[in-house]
Write a protein that holds these residues in place. Structure first.
Motif, short mmCIF file in Angstrom:
data_model
loop_
_atom_site.label_atom_id
_atom_site.label_comp_id
_atom_site.label_asym_id
_atom_site.label_seq_id
_atom_site.Cartn_x
_atom_site.Cartn_y
_atom_site.Cartn_z
N ARG A 1 5.62 13.76 -3.47
CA ARG A 1 5.81 12.27 -3.23
C ARG A 1 5.42 11.51 -2.29
N VAL A 2 6.16 10.07 -2.16
CA VAL A 2 5.36 8.85 -1.49
C VAL A 2 5.51 9.52 0.05
N SER A 3 4.60 9.80 1.16
CA SER A 3 4.20 9.54 2.03
C SER A 3 4.44 8.13 2.80
N ILE B 1 0.74 -1.52 -0.48
CA ILE B 1 -0.21 -0.01 0.21
C ILE B 1 0.98 0.72 0.34
N TYR B 2 0.63 2.17 -0.71
CA TYR B 2 1.56 3.47 -1.24
C TYR B 2 0.32 4.04 -0.33
N VAL B 3 0.68 5.87 -0.27
CA VAL B 3 0.42 7.03 0.44
C VAL B 3 1.31 7.91 -0.38
N TYR B 4 0.11 8.58 -1.35
CA TYR B 4 1.39 10.09 -2.12
C TYR B 4 0.81 11.09 -1.93
N ASP B 5 1.70 12.21 -0.56
CA ASP B 5 1.13 13.17 -0.46
C ASP B 5 1.38 14.47 -1.55
N LEU B 6 0.00 14.84 -2.21
CA LEU B 6 0.09 15.81 -3.61
C LEU B 6 0.58 17.25 -3.31
N GLU B 7 0.50 17.20 -2.32
CA GLU B 7 1.12 18.99 -1.81
C GLU B 7 2.62 19.05 -1.60
N ALA B 8 2.99 17.75 -1.12
CA ALA B 8 4.35 17.63 -0.84
C ALA B 8 5.38 16.97 -2.27
#
Length: 432
Positions: free
Chosen positions: A265-267, A256-263
């Motif tokens: 990058r993958v968080s 599972i991946y979570v991607y921070d759109l504002e930063a």
């Protein structure tokens, strides 16, 4: 999912009466985990316990939102209470028995519609030169998104006669569009394929045509890292968070991946299952809870606030006998539904989850089957998991050839917990 025309009268809307069938474990001879029938008192006792464990909230909410006004029903002492007929409902409305000035409430409408099934259609609304693979309604039901293997994604405006609002030609597609997700404000769309790169498109612009990096930019969001050592994985599922600031994705590398759109990058990355992660979504508005389902037959709950340990979920839910193809959350952080290759949809309450899966949670089967090109074996249809933690199970549809989706109906359109399916067409046509 829907039956064909039957030998009964249908009205102008194309609906016919259907029978309400209630499946009860108490009345089911039932087959066990290995297909062996059980008639022992212990089995009956367990069935009674399972029925007693059904969450009262489900029964209460469903009754409130789908039961007709008491003025339409008249109880006769000593007689079994039967469902209120449509004729009585119409007669009661004309006599204003509900005191609403001759109008039905939303619960009255739900009661009537729940006794009918559509028998007309489907209708052809579009035709492409490649197969339709994924589909999704917007939250308010005004838009419909369809992804095709031939690098096309089309957004249809349902309220304007299914007119094509956006025609997207994708970039760097591998095999097919595996998933799409529309942002909460309906301005951005992300699409994934068998690649670690997910692309995001501005669908709020006025232009109808969107050719990747020709007429519009399709920014690439890279989910890979240097630790992957050049290994290329695919994204099966991608979803926006409720606030539109993050993406969650499930991949072919069991993660599972979570991607921070504002930063940008993958968080977060965690190995979530022992096989492909076919589906992921956020459980509620907070974004703290993530739900996942994979080909290891398990549904898992992840709490980002308190990871107990690396790659360890907050809880596991067991019940499917085959891989989980899709998960959709009710959005309240409690209930969600899942579709499985065992040809069932299950309703879950995460409060019933266990900390770990039972040692023997996988099915020991004596048949060979692959959902991509084979029909589901008849001898497997009545099998039940001995540790099933689901609240309810729905059957009658097919999950074959591809990862069939399932969704809760929008709250403003029908009573909860009604479920509808998106059947992906094997042909090159889009039907409604």
């Amino acid at each position: 999912m829907f039956p064909g025309p039957i030998d009964s009268d249908t009205d102008e809307m194309g609906y016919a009466m259907s029978r309400l069938e209630i499946e009860s474990d108490l009345c089911d001879a039932g087959k066990g985990y290995f297909g062996v029938g059980s008639s022992t008192s212990g089995g009956s006792h367990r069935s009674s316990e399972r029925l007693a464990d059904l969450d009262h909230e489900i029964s209460h909410v469903t009754k409130l939102k789908s039961s007709p006004h008491q003025g339409f029903s008249r109880q006769v002492p000593g007689r079994h209470q039967l469902p209120v007929s449509t004729v009585r409902m119409l007669a009661g409305r004309e006599s204003n028995l509900s005191g609403r000035g001759g109008r039905f409430s939303s619960a009255d409408c739900c009661h009537i519609l729940s006794r009918y099934l559509p028998v007309k259609g489907p209708w052809l609304v579009d035709q492409m030169d490649s197969r339709a693979y994924v589909s999704q309604f917007s939250t308010d039901g005004s838009l419909f998104i369809a992804g095709f293997q031939g690098s096309h994604i089309r957004i249809y405006n349902v309220e304007k006669g299914w007119k094509v609002q956006k025609d997207i030609l994708t970039k760097s597609l591998r095999w097919t569009v595996t998933d799409t997700s529309l942002s909460p404000d309906q301005r951005n769309l992300v699409y994934a394929s068998m690649s670690p790169i997910v692309h995001i498109v501005d669908v709020g612009s006025g232009a109808t045509e969107s050719h990747a990096n020709v007429t519009e930019l399709h920014d690439g969001l890279d989910f890979s890292s240097d630790e992957d050592g050049g290994y290329s994985f695919g994204i099966f599922s991608v979803k926006f968070s409720t606030d539109g600031r993050e993406l969650v994705a499930g991949s072919s590398d069991d993660s599972i991946y979570v991607y921070d759109l504002e930063a940008n990058r993958v968080s977060l990355r965690t190995v979530a299952h022992t096989s492909d992660v076919n589906t992921v979504c956020f459980a509620d508005e907070s974004g703290h809870l993530i739900l996942s389902g994979g080909d290891d037959n398990l549904c898992k709950v992840w709490d980002r606030r308190c990871f107990i340990g690396r790659d360890k979920p907050a809880g596991v839910l067991v019940g499917h006998l085959e891989g989980v193809t899709f998960i959709d959350s009710r959005g309240d952080g409690r209930y969600f539904i899942s579709n499985g290759k065992d040809q069932t949809i299950k309703l879950w309450d995460i409060r019933k989850m266990s900390s770990t899966a039972p040692a023997r949670h996988e099915v020991h089967r004596n048949y060979e089957w692959d959902y991509r090109w084979m029909d589901y074996p008849s001898e497997a249809r009545d099998l039940k998991h001995p540790h099933d933690q689901s609240v309810s199970t729905y059957k009658g549809h097919s999950v074959l050839r591809t990862l069939i989706r399932c969704y809760f109906s929008p709250a403003h359109r029908s009573y909860w917990p009604k479920v509808h399916l998106h059947r992906i067409q094997r042909q090159f046509c889009l039907h409604i």
